[in-house]
Scaffold this motif. Structure first.
Motif, PDB file in Angstrom:
ATOM      1  N   PRO A  75      -6.672   7.136   9.584  1.00 28.54           N
ATOM      2  CA  PRO A  75      -5.958   6.615  10.759  1.00 28.54           C
ATOM      3  C   PRO A  75      -6.382   5.189  11.066  1.00 28.54           C
ATOM      4  CG  PRO A  75      -7.807   7.930  11.494  1.00 28.54           C
ATOM      5  CD  PRO A  75      -7.837   7.956   9.983  1.00 28.54           C
ATOM      6  N   SER A  76      -6.447   4.354  10.026  1.00 31.33           N
ATOM      7  CA  SER A  76      -6.935   2.982  10.191  1.00 31.33           C
ATOM      8  C   SER A  76      -6.434   2.100   9.062  1.00 31.33           C
ATOM      9  CB  SER A  76      -8.465   2.957  10.210  1.00 31.33           C
ATOM     10  OG  SER A  76      -8.947   1.633  10.095  1.00 31.33           O
ATOM     11  N   ALA A  77      -5.537   1.178   9.368  1.00 26.22           N
ATOM     12  CA  ALA A  77      -5.077   0.220   8.366  1.00 26.22           C
ATOM     13  C   ALA A  77      -6.186  -0.769   8.015  1.00 26.22           C
ATOM     14  CB  ALA A  77      -3.855  -0.523   8.882  1.00 26.22           C
ATOM     15  N   SER A  78      -7.091  -1.000   8.945  1.00 31.70           N
ATOM     16  CA  SER A  78      -8.186  -1.937   8.710  1.00 31.70           C
ATOM     17  C   SER A  78      -9.070  -1.470   7.562  1.00 31.70           C
ATOM     18  CB  SER A  78      -9.014  -2.096   9.988  1.00 31.70           C
ATOM     19  OG  SER A  78     -10.110  -2.948   9.772  1.00 31.70           O
ATOM     20  N   CYS A  79      -9.503  -0.229   7.609  1.00 30.98           N
ATOM     21  CA  CYS A  79     -10.358   0.316   6.550  1.00 30.98           C
ATOM     22  C   CYS A  79      -9.592   0.431   5.234  1.00 30.98           C
ATOM     23  CB  CYS A  79     -10.895   1.683   6.955  1.00 30.98           C
ATOM     24  SG  CYS A  79     -11.997   1.656   8.386  1.00 30.98           S
ATOM     25  N   ILE A  80      -8.367   0.919   5.298  1.00 31.47           N
ATOM     26  CA  ILE A  80      -7.564   1.069   4.085  1.00 31.47           C
ATOM     27  C   ILE A  80      -7.266  -0.299   3.469  1.00 31.47           C
ATOM     28  CG2 ILE A  80      -5.317   1.790   3.176  1.00 31.47           C
ATOM     29  CD1 ILE A  80      -7.270   4.097   3.732  1.00 31.47           C
ATOM     30  N   GLY A  81      -6.979  -1.286   4.302  1.00 26.27           N
ATOM     31  CA  GLY A  81      -6.735  -2.633   3.799  1.00 26.27           C
ATOM     32  C   GLY A  81      -7.942  -3.181   3.062  1.00 26.27           C
ATOM     33  N   PHE A  82      -9.128  -2.884   3.578  1.00 26.88           N
ATOM     34  CA  PHE A  82     -10.358  -3.332   2.921  1.00 26.88           C
ATOM     35  C   PHE A  82     -10.518  -2.657   1.565  1.00 26.88           C
ATOM     36  CE2 PHE A  82     -15.008  -2.559   2.290  1.00 26.88           C
ATOM     37  CZ  PHE A  82     -15.332  -3.856   1.918  1.00 26.88           C
ATOM     38  N   ILE A  83     -10.311  -1.355   1.518  1.00 26.29           N
ATOM     39  CA  ILE A  83     -10.439  -0.608   0.261  1.00 26.29           C
ATOM     40  C   ILE A  83      -9.439  -1.127  -0.772  1.00 26.29           C
ATOM     41  CG2 ILE A  83     -10.129   1.669  -0.810  1.00 26.29           C
ATOM     42  CD1 ILE A  83     -11.058   2.839   1.959  1.00 26.29           C
ATOM     43  N   ARG A  84      -8.218  -1.321  -0.354  1.00 28.18           N
ATOM     44  CA  ARG A  84      -7.164  -1.755  -1.284  1.00 28.18           C
ATOM     45  C   ARG A  84      -7.374  -3.177  -1.807  1.00 28.18           C
ATOM     46  NH1 ARG A  84      -1.215  -0.002   1.031  1.00 28.18           N
ATOM     47  NH2 ARG A  84      -1.376   2.260   0.662  1.00 28.18           N
ATOM     48  N   ASN A  85      -7.828  -4.053  -0.952  1.00 22.79           N
ATOM     49  CA  ASN A  85      -7.850  -5.476  -1.292  1.00 22.79           C
ATOM     50  C   ASN A  85      -9.194  -6.030  -1.739  1.00 22.79           C
ATOM     51  OD1 ASN A  85      -5.002  -6.335  -0.539  1.00 22.79           O
ATOM     52  ND2 ASN A  85      -5.639  -5.370   1.369  1.00 22.79           N
ATOM     53  N   TYR A  86     -10.282  -5.340  -1.412  1.00 20.74           N
ATOM     54  CA  TYR A  86     -11.590  -5.940  -1.686  1.00 20.74           C
ATOM     55  C   TYR A  86     -12.516  -5.103  -2.567  1.00 20.74           C
ATOM     56  CZ  TYR A  86     -10.048  -9.239   1.811  1.00 20.74           C
ATOM     57  OH  TYR A  86      -9.314 -10.188   2.492  1.00 20.74           O
ATOM     58  N   LEU A 103      -9.113   4.227  -6.774  1.00 17.87           N
ATOM     59  CA  LEU A 103      -9.174   4.571  -5.357  1.00 17.87           C
ATOM     60  C   LEU A 103      -8.230   3.703  -4.536  1.00 17.87           C
ATOM     61  CD1 LEU A 103     -10.410   6.178  -3.033  1.00 17.87           C
ATOM     62  CD2 LEU A 103     -12.276   4.510  -2.958  1.00 17.87           C
ATOM     63  N   SER A 104      -8.127   2.434  -4.886  1.00 17.92           N
ATOM     64  CA  SER A 104      -7.261   1.529  -4.127  1.00 17.92           C
ATOM     65  C   SER A 104      -5.795   1.968  -4.189  1.00 17.92           C
ATOM     66  CB  SER A 104      -7.399   0.089  -4.635  1.00 17.92           C
ATOM     67  OG  SER A 104      -6.856  -0.047  -5.930  1.00 17.92           O
TER      68      SER A 104
END
Length: 239
Positions: A75-86, A103-104
């Motif tokens: 329930p967090s785009a912030s955490c998912i965005g970090f996983i996907r992009n970094y 995982l990304s």
């Protein structure tokens, strides 16, 4: 469909109801939900603060906690965005590079998963109120999520969605930004509250409790009467 839950630190510690409501909605949508109790932070706070070595240790553990082929939903785009992009950047040219890439591709924010993976936009929710929506920077810019939350809200019975001015402007939270640049952060939060109040909405909804926590604090300080809710809370209402 089997789904692994990732519950971010601040949701786990401060807003557990959001996590339970997300589970409620996912199960109604036909998912079998599991939760690995060994999970900890995704590593974003350390990474953003410049401690890449420490972040890499935390991220490495995170990848071990979420092995397999199941989708990982949060329930967090912030955490998912970090996983996907970094994650790919952190583990580039390492033995864990492929694991990070895998995982990304499996990690999804809640609304993105509902609409674009499950093909679900109506969960039978009822919420009789005027609502405005805040695009979090991570959802909009890192996860490319714009229409999905609005599509879900449009199918909620009794809900009237009113767009606010400067909707794509940051609310001022930004994690450590709010600590390092407090006056600027508060001014940006106040501006977001003013724009939301101007719509006549009773609630401001978003995909990210980090933004909502900041906006809620500004709203209470101003005594604006504006209330904040996570999208999962709205979708879990009325049934």
């Amino acid at each position: 469909m089997n789904v692994q839950l990732f519950i971010p630190c601040f949701v786990d510690q401060l807003y557990p109801g959001v996590a339970f409501n997300m589970v409620k909605v996912l199960e109604k949508a036909g998912c079998t939900v599991s939760y690995n109790t060994n999970q900890t932070c995704c590593g974003q706070p350390a990474f953003n603060a410049g401690f890449w070595g420490e972040a890499k240790d935390v991220c490495g553990k995170f990848m071990q906690d979420f092995t397999g082929t199941d989708y990982v939903v949060a329930p967090s785009a912030s955490c998912i965005g970090f996983i996907r992009n970094y994650y790919n950047k952190l583990f580039e040219n390492t033995a864990q590079s492929q694991q990070a890439k895998d995982l990304s591709k499996r990690a999804y924010e809640f609304s993105d998963f509902l609409v674009n993976v499950l093909g679900v936009d109506n969960v039978g929710a009822t919420f009789n109120a005027k609502v405005t929506y805040h695009d979090s920077c991570a959802a909009l810019r890192e996860c490319k999520i714009k229409n999905e939350p609005r599509q879900l809200l449009s199918k909620v019975a009794g809900l009237e969605l009113i767009e606010l001015n400067d909707v794509e402007t940051c609310c001022g939270f930004g994690g450590t930004f709010a600590v390092k640049f407090e006056p600027i952060s508060i001014a940006m939060g106040d501006q977001k509250v003013n724009n939301a109040v101007a719509t006549g909405a009773e609630y401001l909804v978003s995909t990210d409790m980090s933004c909502l926590m900041h906006i809620d604090g500004c709203s209470k300080h101003k005594q604006s009467g504006l209330k904040t809710l996570h999208l999962a809370d709205v979708l879990a209402s009325g049934w």
